[in-house]
Motif scaffolding. Structure first.
Motif, mmCIF file in Angstrom:
data_model
loop_
_atom_site.group_PDB
_atom_site.id
_atom_site.type_symbol
_atom_site.label_atom_id
_atom_site.label_comp_id
_atom_site.label_asym_id
_atom_site.label_seq_id
_atom_site.Cartn_x
_atom_site.Cartn_y
_atom_site.Cartn_z
ATOM 1 N N VAL A 67 0.826 -1.210 0.000
ATOM 2 C CA VAL A 67 0.000 0.000 0.000
ATOM 3 C C VAL A 67 0.864 1.265 0.000
ATOM 4 N N ASP A 88 0.447 -1.787 -5.010
ATOM 5 C CA ASP A 88 -0.723 -2.523 -5.480
ATOM 6 C C ASP A 88 -2.021 -1.833 -5.088
ATOM 7 N N ALA A 89 -1.930 -0.942 -4.101
ATOM 8 C CA ALA A 89 -3.111 -0.175 -3.709
ATOM 9 C C ALA A 89 -2.652 1.188 -3.214
ATOM 10 N N ILE A 90 -3.513 2.185 -3.420
ATOM 11 C CA ILE A 90 -3.204 3.529 -2.934
ATOM 12 C C ILE A 90 -4.338 3.945 -2.015
ATOM 13 N N SER A 119 0.943 2.489 -12.383
ATOM 14 C CA SER A 119 1.145 1.559 -11.269
ATOM 15 C C SER A 119 0.049 0.502 -11.284
ATOM 16 N N SER A 120 0.326 -0.640 -10.672
ATOM 17 C CA SER A 120 -0.717 -1.671 -10.681
ATOM 18 C C SER A 120 -1.927 -1.215 -9.878
ATOM 19 N N ALA A 121 -1.712 -0.345 -8.885
ATOM 20 C CA ALA A 121 -2.850 0.156 -8.114
ATOM 21 C C ALA A 121 -3.849 0.873 -9.018
ATOM 22 N N ARG A 148 -7.420 0.103 -7.849
ATOM 23 C CA ARG A 148 -7.350 -0.057 -6.398
ATOM 24 C C ARG A 148 -6.870 1.228 -5.721
ATOM 25 N N VAL A 149 -7.633 2.291 -5.930
ATOM 26 C CA VAL A 149 -7.343 3.570 -5.295
ATOM 27 C C VAL A 149 -8.509 3.879 -4.362
#
Lengths: 316, 303
Positions: free
Chosen positions: B192, B244-246, B264-266, B271-272
């Motif tokens: 994260v 992977d997440a923000i 980014s993968s996020a 996945r924000v």
């Protein structure tokens, strides 16, 4: 003549080296010759606009400083110390608060703020006896602190969270560099340097005395207006893109004068190149000294600049 | 030249002496403090402080402390809070004594508190001194984790003699935290990035309580090794971290992830997540709410 060409070459090579170093060194280690996709993004999307913008900001501030010093016949005239940078900062802040959606409001209001600050300092510093060094510096201090207090008041009164980033930005911060900002600053610095170099002959004569310059056919009023206007434009665009990076306009022209003398036809364009070198190097330090954290670039330039200021003041 | 200087110095000394005389005169005329039964309490900086047997008038100078005092069941004793104290709703009716960094000392003294609670986060050392001189007990809170927040609420229960309520609240918080741990113990940690502000890019570092909170919530902060609590991070590093997440606070300078995250993968996987800025900036009773929300973001589809 030969010496001048050699010096020009030296500066250009030094700028190229500084830019290359700036592009190769950063918080993340990348090898220019075998870039992964991620490293390409780091190099081209983040590092390159920042290094290029730094060079243009340095050029703008140094040229503004060099020409203000010639015009005001005062080696201590510097955008940051005269309050011009703070005027631009206040303009930028107002643009951010009231016209956030208009991309061009920032540089336009920064230019206006710089112009008003320049004019005010000039009016305050003028006296019947002419303009002396101390009076100008004091006027600059007063305008600077006055504008600072307005900035502090605004940050306190307005929603704190929204302007939180400003305190960092006020110390000079190139981390928000974009290609758009770079193009604008590039255009301003190139045009500004050309215009101010074209006024260099007039400035040379005005350094002897405005009366003498008039006798030589220099339109003193026009030169003054052009220098104030263009210097405000240079400082406005630089500050809108990067906050107040201090002391660049002080150190750089001074070093150039040590090297080539006080002929403004040389001092102005050489200051542009050397200013670029100085800010690119200072920003490389700010990006890497405590990586992955960052320092404000203005803190680095002030760390070098303040002692030079004291030295110049004592030598007077 | 020297003589002038000497005269000046004498003048300065004279003024100082006069001032000292006035000061001592003032303190002599101050009324003798009425004898109140006191007891000793140790605050989070291990300072011994004398507090009245029954604390009836208290002032909180930090939103997290205000929330914790309410959670301890002693919200009705608060006679002053900061302008940032907006939770629970009852705080609206309590007098405001300025904001966390610049509280109004005159108003605080005028409210005649038995105790003032300050947080280390607001850097009010000089202020503590002034209040101590006014014989007002100052409790310094240094909650920098969920455990710290829980311990704080218990301590406030002791101070306000509302331990039953405080212990019930903390037991519930601990139950929820443990339930979260049980639920997440077999889940893989999600990497994260916590974005505190978009431009300039500020995040959380090693010493932020959020670094620990993220871990409790089944994540791992990608900036957990960075020195300081809220560092300005190099964008190059932010890009290279590829989270992977923000997770972003929903404050006004934080609309959307910074541009460096666009690949980014996020961002690619959507996945924000936004979370209320108040609950993730206050190490108080709602920190467990923040952890549950973050756990929901990170592992929600499996819960």
């Amino acid at each position: 003549m030969k010496k001048r060409i050699a010096f020009t070459l030296l500066l250009v090579v030094a700028l190229a080296v500084a830019v290359a170093a700036g592009l190769m060194i950063g918080a993340e280690r990348i090898s220019i010759f075998a870039l992964t996709e991620q490293q390409r993004a780091i190099l081209f999307d983040i590092r390159m606009p920042r290094v290029f913008l730094g060079a243009c900001v340095g050029a703008s501030l140094a040229v503004a400083g060099a020409s203000l010093q010639a015009l005001l016949r005062n080696p201590l005239a510097e955008p940051y110390l005269l309050g011009v940078s703070n005027g631009a900062a206040l303009g930028t802040m107002l643009a951010f608060v009231f016209f956030e959606s208009f991309g061009f409001a920032r540089p336009v209001l920064a230019f206006a703020g710089a112009g008003i600050a320049t004019f005010t300092v000039y009016q305050m510093a003028r006296s019947r006896a002419g303009m002396n060094v101390e009076r100008l510096v004091l006027s600059g201090v007063i305008v600077t602190t006055f504008l600072s207090s307005i900035i502090v008041l605004l940050t306190s009164v307005l929603d704190a969270a929204r302007l939180r980033g400003f305190t960092f930005w006020l110390l000079g911060d190139l981390s928000q560099a974009t290609y758009q900002g770079f193009y604008l600053t590039l255009a301003a610095s190139v045009v500004g340097t050309i215009i101010l170099t074209s006024q260099a002959r007039g400035l040379n004569l005005m350094m002897i005395g405005e009366r003498d310059a008039l006798d030589f056919g220099v339109e003193v009023g026009r030169v003054r207006l052009i220098v104030f206007g263009v210097a405000s434009l240079l400082v406005g665009t630089a500050v809108a893109a990067s906050g107040s990076v201090g002391y660049v306009g002080l150190i750089v022209p001074h070093l150039i004068r040590l090297a080539v003398g006080s002929d403004n036809r040389l001092v102005v364009p050489f200051s542009a190149i050397a200013g670029g070198i100085f800010v690119v190097l200072a920003d490389t330090v700010s990006r890497t000294a405590i990586a992955p954290r960052e320092l404000p670039v203005g803190a680095i330039t002030a760390l070098i600049g303040a002692p030079v200021f004291i030295y110049l003041l004592r030598r007077k | 030249m020297l003589k002038v200087k000497k005269e000046k110095r004498e003048k300065v000394i004279g003024v100082l002496l006069l001032w000292l005389a006035l000061m001592s005169a003032c303190s002599r005329t101050a009324p003798p403090s009425e004898t109140v039964e006191t007891r000793q309490i140790t605050d989070d900086l291990s300072r011994q402080i004398d507090v009245p047997q029954h604390v009836t008038r208290a002032i909180s100078l930090a939103p997290s402390i205000t929330e914790s005092i309410f959670a301890a069941g002693a919200g009705d004793r608060l006679v002053g809070v900061t302008t940032y104290c907006n939770y629970p709703a009852e705080t609206a009716a309590i007098e405001k004594v300025g904001d966390t960094q610049t509280p109004n000392i005159e108003r605080i003294i005028a409210l005649k508190p038995d105790m003032v609670f300050v947080s280390t986060a607001s850097q009010l050392e000089a202020f503590t001194q002034t209040l101590a001189e006014q014989k007002i007990a100052v409790f310094v809170s240094n909650a920098i984790s969920l455990d710290g927040a829980v311990a704080g609420i218990r301590k406030f229960g002791e101070i306000f003699e509302t331990s039953a309520k405080a212990n019930a609240t903390t037991a519930e918080i601990e139950r929820r935290a443990n339930a979260l741990n049980d639920l997440l113990k077999d889940q893989t940690k999600v990497r994260v990035f916590v974005q505190i502000s978009k431009e300039p890019l500020f995040t959380i570092g090693k010493t932020s309580f959020l670094t620990e909170a993220i871990e409790h919530a089944g994540g791992i902060s990608v900036t957990k090794e960075v020195e300081s609590a809220y560092p300005k991070l190099s964008k190059e590093t932010a890009l290279a971290l590829n989270p992977d997440a923000i997770i972003m606070s929903d404050s006004e300078d934080n609309r959307g992830p910074n541009d460096v995250f666009k690949n980014s993968s996020a961002v690619k996987n959507g996945r924000v997540y936004k979370i209320n800025a108040d609950i993730i900036s206050r190490p108080g009773p709602r920190l467990v709410d923040a952890m549950e929300q973050i756990a929901g973001f990170l592992h929600g589809e499996k819960n």
